[in-house]
Design a protein around this motif. Structure first.
Motif, PDB file in Angstrom:
ATOM      1  N   SER A  13      16.229  -1.620   0.419  1.00 50.98           N
ATOM      2  CA  SER A  13      16.653  -0.437   1.169  1.00 50.98           C
ATOM      3  C   SER A  13      18.159  -0.494   1.357  1.00 50.98           C
ATOM      4  O   SER A  13      18.745  -1.574   1.440  1.00 50.98           O
ATOM      5  CB  SER A  13      15.946  -0.391   2.526  1.00 50.98           C
ATOM      6  N   GLU A  14      18.750   0.673   1.410  1.00 53.72           N
ATOM      7  CA  GLU A  14      20.196   0.746   1.629  1.00 53.72           C
ATOM      8  C   GLU A  14      20.525   2.087   2.276  1.00 53.72           C
ATOM      9  O   GLU A  14      19.880   3.099   2.009  1.00 53.72           O
ATOM     10  CB  GLU A  14      20.935   0.598   0.298  1.00 53.72           C
ATOM     11  N   ALA A  15      21.527   2.075   3.114  1.00 49.08           N
ATOM     12  CA  ALA A  15      22.026   3.308   3.744  1.00 49.08           C
ATOM     13  C   ALA A  15      23.538   3.310   3.596  1.00 49.08           C
ATOM     14  O   ALA A  15      24.182   2.261   3.664  1.00 49.08           O
ATOM     15  CB  ALA A  15      21.627   3.360   5.212  1.00 49.08           C
ATOM     16  N   ARG A  16      24.076   4.504   3.379  1.00 47.47           N
ATOM     17  CA  ARG A  16      25.522   4.628   3.188  1.00 47.47           C
ATOM     18  C   ARG A  16      26.056   5.837   3.935  1.00 47.47           C
ATOM     19  O   ARG A  16      25.392   6.866   4.023  1.00 47.47           O
ATOM     20  CB  ARG A  16      25.851   4.775   1.707  1.00 47.47           C
ATOM     21  N   LEU A  17      27.266   5.668   4.423  1.00 50.04           N
ATOM     22  CA  LEU A  17      27.964   6.789   5.053  1.00 50.04           C
ATOM     23  C   LEU A  17      28.525   7.694   3.980  1.00 50.04           C
ATOM     24  O   LEU A  17      29.001   7.239   2.939  1.00 50.04           O
ATOM     25  CB  LEU A  17      29.095   6.291   5.946  1.00 50.04           C
ATOM     26  N   ASN A  18      28.465   8.985   4.239  1.00 49.80           N
ATOM     27  CA  ASN A  18      29.008   9.992   3.339  1.00 49.80           C
ATOM     28  C   ASN A  18      29.704  11.031   4.216  1.00 49.80           C
ATOM     29  O   ASN A  18      29.087  11.997   4.648  1.00 49.80           O
ATOM     30  CB  ASN A  18      27.899  10.615   2.494  1.00 49.80           C
ATOM     31  N   GLY A  19      30.965  10.787   4.503  1.00 47.11           N
ATOM     32  CA  GLY A  19      31.688  11.675   5.420  1.00 47.11           C
ATOM     33  C   GLY A  19      31.196  11.487   6.840  1.00 47.11           C
ATOM     34  O   GLY A  19      31.186  10.381   7.366  1.00 47.11           O
ATOM     35  N   ASP A  20      30.708  12.567   7.437  1.00 45.12           N
ATOM     36  CA  ASP A  20      30.263  12.503   8.833  1.00 45.12           C
ATOM     37  C   ASP A  20      28.759  12.287   8.980  1.00 45.12           C
ATOM     38  O   ASP A  20      28.206  12.459  10.060  1.00 45.12           O
ATOM     39  CB  ASP A  20      30.684  13.775   9.564  1.00 45.12           C
ATOM     40  N   HIS A  21      28.079  11.929   7.905  1.00 42.69           N
ATOM     41  CA  HIS A  21      26.642  11.683   7.966  1.00 42.69           C
ATOM     42  C   HIS A  21      26.287  10.473   7.100  1.00 42.69           C
ATOM     43  O   HIS A  21      27.116   9.957   6.363  1.00 42.69           O
ATOM     44  CB  HIS A  21      25.862  12.927   7.522  1.00 42.69           C
TER      45      HIS A  21
END
Length: 81
Positions: A13-21
Motif C-alpha cells: 500500500s502507498e499514499a501520496r500527496l498531490n497538491g492539496d489532497h
C-alpha cells in the motif's frame, strides 16, 4: 507501508500527496525482475484531504487484494477498490 507476497509478485500500500489532497495506491512489482513497480489508484481516485486517510484507504485496499492477475493487475474482493 504494509506489503503482501503473491506468486511472482509483491504488493504494498502507498499514499501520496498531490497538491492539496492525497491519493491511495496499491503498488505491484514482479519478484523475478528489476522492473519498476506499477501503481494502481484505488477507490476510484478519491481525493483525501489528509494523508493519513489515504494511507488507511490504501491499507484497506491491500487487505482486500485477492491475487495479481496474469497482466500484473490487482484483483480485489470488493468492487469499491
Amino acid at each position: 507501508m504494509p506489503q503482501r507476497d503473491f506468486p511472482g509478485y509483491v504488493a504494498w500500500s502507498e499514499a501520496r500527496l498531490n497538491g492539496d489532497h492525497a491519493l491511495a495506491f496499491i503498488a505491484v512489482q514482479p519478484q523475478a525482475t528489476d522492473a519498476e513497480p506499477l501503481f494502481h489508484l484505488v477507490y476510484g481516485g478519491v481525493q483525501f484531504s489528509r494523508l493519513s486517510d489515504a494511507i488507511q484507504a490504501a491499507e484497506d485496499a491491500l487487505s482486500r487484494l485477492l491475487h495479481i492477475d496474469e497482466s500484473g493487475r490487482p484483483v480485489f474482493s470488493s468492487p469499491d477498490c
